[in-house]
Every structure is written in C-alpha cells, then in structure tokens.
Design a protein around this motif. Structure first.
Motif, PDB file in Angstrom:
ATOM      1  N   ASN A  79      44.426  34.447  53.751  1.00  0.00           N
ATOM      2  CA  ASN A  79      43.641  34.636  52.877  1.00  0.00           C
ATOM      3  C   ASN A  79      44.059  35.781  52.006  1.00  0.00           C
ATOM      4  N   ALA A  80      44.670  36.761  52.718  1.00  0.00           N
ATOM      5  CA  ALA A  80      45.454  37.882  52.078  1.00  0.00           C
ATOM      6  C   ALA A  80      46.540  37.187  51.165  1.00  0.00           C
ATOM      7  N   ASN A  81      47.538  36.079  51.623  1.00  0.00           N
ATOM      8  CA  ASN A  81      48.360  35.651  50.959  1.00  0.00           C
ATOM      9  C   ASN A  81      47.818  34.867  49.641  1.00  0.00           C
ATOM     10  N   ILE A  82      46.579  34.080  49.697  1.00  0.00           N
ATOM     11  CA  ILE A  82      46.121  33.769  48.683  1.00  0.00           C
ATOM     12  C   ILE A  82      45.923  34.839  47.601  1.00  0.00           C
ATOM     13  N   GLN A  83      45.133  35.866  48.039  1.00  0.00           N
ATOM     14  CA  GLN A  83      44.496  36.900  47.120  1.00  0.00           C
ATOM     15  C   GLN A  83      46.049  37.362  46.404  1.00  0.00           C
ATOM     16  N   PHE A  84      47.062  37.851  47.145  1.00  0.00           N
ATOM     17  CA  PHE A  84      48.355  38.276  46.599  1.00  0.00           C
ATOM     18  C   PHE A  84      48.764  37.500  45.541  1.00  0.00           C
ATOM     19  N   CYS A  85      49.138  36.307  45.929  1.00  0.00           N
ATOM     20  CA  CYS A  85      49.775  35.065  45.208  1.00  0.00           C
ATOM     21  C   CYS A  85      48.956  34.887  43.872  1.00  0.00           C
ATOM     22  N   CYS A  86      47.695  34.774  43.917  1.00  0.00           N
ATOM     23  CA  CYS A  86      46.615  34.652  42.907  1.00  0.00           C
ATOM     24  C   CYS A  86      46.496  35.809  42.040  1.00  0.00           C
ATOM     25  N   GLN A  87      47.127  37.132  42.462  1.00  0.00           N
ATOM     26  CA  GLN A  87      47.215  38.211  41.450  1.00  0.00           C
ATOM     27  C   GLN A  87      48.422  38.176  40.598  1.00  0.00           C
ATOM     28  N   GLN A  88      49.515  37.495  41.078  1.00  0.00           N
ATOM     29  CA  GLN A  88      50.506  37.393  40.241  1.00  0.00           C
ATOM     30  C   GLN A  88      50.472  36.678  38.920  1.00  0.00           C
ATOM     31  N   PRO A  89      51.074  37.074  37.660  1.00  0.00           N
ATOM     32  CA  PRO A  89      50.959  36.627  36.546  1.00  0.00           C
ATOM     33  C   PRO A  89      51.366  35.294  36.431  1.00  0.00           C
ATOM     34  N   ASP A  90      52.634  34.724  37.209  1.00  0.00           N
ATOM     35  CA  ASP A  90      53.138  33.357  36.985  1.00  0.00           C
ATOM     36  C   ASP A  90      52.293  32.369  37.735  1.00  0.00           C
ATOM     37  N   ILE A  91      51.398  32.785  38.623  1.00  0.00           N
ATOM     38  CA  ILE A  91      50.753  31.623  39.417  1.00  0.00           C
ATOM     39  C   ILE A  91      49.352  31.282  38.995  1.00  0.00           C
ATOM     40  N   ASP A  92      49.237  29.918  38.919  1.00  0.00           N
ATOM     41  CA  ASP A  92      48.041  29.327  38.181  1.00  0.00           C
ATOM     42  C   ASP A  92      47.112  28.891  39.519  1.00  0.00           C
ATOM     43  N   CYS A  93      46.323  29.756  40.003  1.00  0.00           N
ATOM     44  CA  CYS A  93      45.257  29.416  41.166  1.00  0.00           C
ATOM     45  C   CYS A  93      44.435  28.511  40.995  1.00  0.00           C
ATOM     46  N   SER A  94      44.228  27.935  39.653  1.00  0.00           N
ATOM     47  CA  SER A  94      43.136  26.862  39.465  1.00  0.00           C
ATOM     48  C   SER A  94      43.115  25.637  40.205  1.00  0.00           C
ATOM     49  N   ILE A  95      44.463  25.378  40.711  1.00  0.00           N
ATOM     50  CA  ILE A  95      44.781  24.021  41.142  1.00  0.00           C
ATOM     51  C   ILE A  95      43.965  24.334  42.694  1.00  0.00           C
ATOM     52  N   ILE A  96      43.887  25.446  43.342  1.00  0.00           N
ATOM     53  CA  ILE A  96      43.031  25.471  44.579  1.00  0.00           C
ATOM     54  C   ILE A  96      41.565  25.624  44.599  1.00  0.00           C
ATOM     55  N   GLN A  97      41.054  25.916  43.258  1.00  0.00           N
ATOM     56  CA  GLN A  97      39.565  25.930  42.937  1.00  0.00           C
ATOM     57  C   GLN A  97      38.991  24.481  42.937  1.00  0.00           C
ATOM     58  N   PRO A  98      37.522  24.584  43.130  1.00  0.00           N
ATOM     59  CA  PRO A  98      36.753  23.144  43.206  1.00  0.00           C
ATOM     60  C   PRO A  98      37.301  22.481  41.833  1.00  0.00           C
ATOM     61  N   GLY A  99      37.545  21.098  42.223  1.00  0.00           N
ATOM     62  CA  GLY A  99      38.074  20.241  40.979  1.00  0.00           C
ATOM     63  C   GLY A  99      39.340  20.016  40.735  1.00  0.00           C
ATOM     64  N   GLY A 100      40.186  21.148  41.348  1.00  0.00           N
ATOM     65  CA  GLY A 100      41.530  21.387  41.096  1.00  0.00           C
ATOM     66  C   GLY A 100      42.415  20.459  41.830  1.00  0.00           C
ATOM     67  N   ARG A 101      43.532  19.962  41.605  1.00  0.00           N
ATOM     68  CA  ARG A 101      44.346  18.791  42.299  1.00  0.00           C
ATOM     69  C   ARG A 101      44.718  19.193  43.730  1.00  0.00           C
ATOM     70  N   SER A 102      44.706  20.488  44.142  1.00  0.00           N
ATOM     71  CA  SER A 102      45.033  20.732  45.405  1.00  0.00           C
ATOM     72  C   SER A 102      43.862  21.507  46.280  1.00  0.00           C
ATOM     73  N   TYR A 103      42.580  21.293  45.756  1.00  0.00           N
ATOM     74  CA  TYR A 103      41.393  21.845  46.382  1.00  0.00           C
ATOM     75  C   TYR A 103      41.203  21.096  47.582  1.00  0.00           C
ATOM     76  N   ASN A 104      41.645  19.908  47.932  1.00  0.00           N
ATOM     77  CA  ASN A 104      41.619  19.183  49.000  1.00  0.00           C
ATOM     78  C   ASN A 104      43.040  19.048  49.735  1.00  0.00           C
ATOM     79  N   PRO A 105      43.001  19.196  50.944  1.00  0.00           N
ATOM     80  CA  PRO A 105      42.004  19.538  51.968  1.00  0.00           C
ATOM     81  C   PRO A 105      41.486  21.026  51.751  1.00  0.00           C
ATOM     82  N   ASN A 106      40.195  21.359  51.727  1.00  0.00           N
ATOM     83  CA  ASN A 106      39.702  22.757  51.388  1.00  0.00           C
ATOM     84  C   ASN A 106      39.626  23.560  52.710  1.00  0.00           C
ATOM     85  N   ASN A 107      40.835  24.256  52.935  1.00  0.00           N
ATOM     86  CA  ASN A 107      40.995  25.164  53.957  1.00  0.00           C
ATOM     87  C   ASN A 107      42.024  26.399  53.558  1.00  0.00           C
ATOM     88  N   TYR A 108      41.924  27.148  54.371  1.00  0.00           N
ATOM     89  CA  TYR A 108      42.814  28.547  54.134  1.00  0.00           C
ATOM     90  C   TYR A 108      44.301  27.928  54.335  1.00  0.00           C
TER      91      TYR A 108
END
Length: 172
Positions: free
Chosen positions: A99-128
């Motif tokens: 979870n800390a790695n996710i938070q760190f990466c998603c705070q970076q300007p070059d990283i689009d974390c919408s792909i791991i949000q519900p409906g995103g292409r990498s949401y499934n499998p839905n786990n940390y």
C-alpha cells in the motif's frame, strides 16, 4: 636488522596487493544526476553491490532529457542483460508495504493510477499485490528502467517474463 627490514617490506607488499584487489571489487557510487544505464554485477560475500539510490529525482529526469542527444533512445525498450524487463512487487511483501508503494507511485506526476481504479484495465485482480506491481512497473518505466528505481525499500523485483494478466497489460 636486515631480517626485520625484509619482513617489513614483505608485509608492505602483502598489504599493497590485498588493498589493490579489494579496490577493484567495488563499484564507485553514482554521482547525483549521473546516468546509470545497467546494473553492474559485482559480487562481494555472495551479495551484489548496487548503486545508491539518488534522491533528487526531478534533477535526474531533467539531466536525462538534456543528455538524450548523447545517449541511445531511452524511450525504446531498455534491456537488462539483453532482455526486456518489468518491475513487480516481491510476492513475500506485506500489504502495508504494498500500500505504501502504491501511495508513493500514485503521487508521482508521470504515473497514471487510474488503471488500477474500478473500471481501469488493471483493476482486476483486485488486490494490493497486483495493484502495487502495476504502478511500481509504471514508475520503473517512467524512470528509464534504471535498476535502483525498482528497489522500493527492497520490495521490488526485476523480472524478464511478462507479468501481464488478462486485460492488465504491462507495457515493456
């Protein structure tokens, strides 16, 4: 007196030989902003010596862009030992670290974390583990696949087999 002098000279010679062989076994640390293209495999006590992580990422990105005319195209697939690589989370990593790695990466300007949000292409499998692996790879790729950018406090792993699953495609 001559025996003592000979013993002293021999001792100095041994020290010189030992220190010269030890000096060649280590990689000098990277200077801040220095472009480090590949992990050098130097083994000391069965552990690889890794270049230190340079903290000033924005400075480094700008310097990499300035050097782009002097270096190979860094936007192409960067290989490690001749193979395409991906950065994923180590399977043994706990959910708190993931979870800390996710938070760190998603705070970076070059990283689009919408792909791991519900409906995103990498949401499934839905786990940390899956979500962390996706964004850790995006961070690694955004930073020119430099090996130290997949460290994540020793929870990252560089692999040469495509980790894509279903619709969740890891771009090389």
């Amino acid at each position: 007196m001559a025996k003592q002098l000979s013993a002293f000279v021999l001792l100095l010679l041994i020290i010189f030989l030992l220190s010269s062989t030890m000096a060649t076994a280590a990689i000098p640390p990277a200077d801040e902003g220095e472009l480090v293209r590949q992990f050098e495999h130097v083994i000391v006590n069965r552990q690889p010596i890794r270049p230190p992580i340079v903290q000033n990422r924005e400075h480094n990105r700008n310097r990499f862009r300035e050097q782009a005319t002097d270096t190979p195209n860094l936007d192409d697939k960067v290989s490690w030992e001749g193979q395409t690589t991906w950065c994923i989370a180590k399977p043994s990593t706990g959910d708190e670290r993931l979870n800390a790695n996710i938070q760190f990466c998603c705070q970076q300007p070059d990283i689009d974390c919408s792909i791991i949000q519900p409906g995103g292409r990498s949401y499934n499998p839905n786990n940390y583990y899956s979500h962390a692996s996706v964004v850790m790879h995006l961070y690694y790729k955004a930073n020119y696949k430099l090996p130290h950018t997949c460290d994540f406090m020793q929870s990252g792993l560089i692999i040469s087999q495509d980790p894509s699953v279903g619709e969740c495609i890891y771009e090389p």
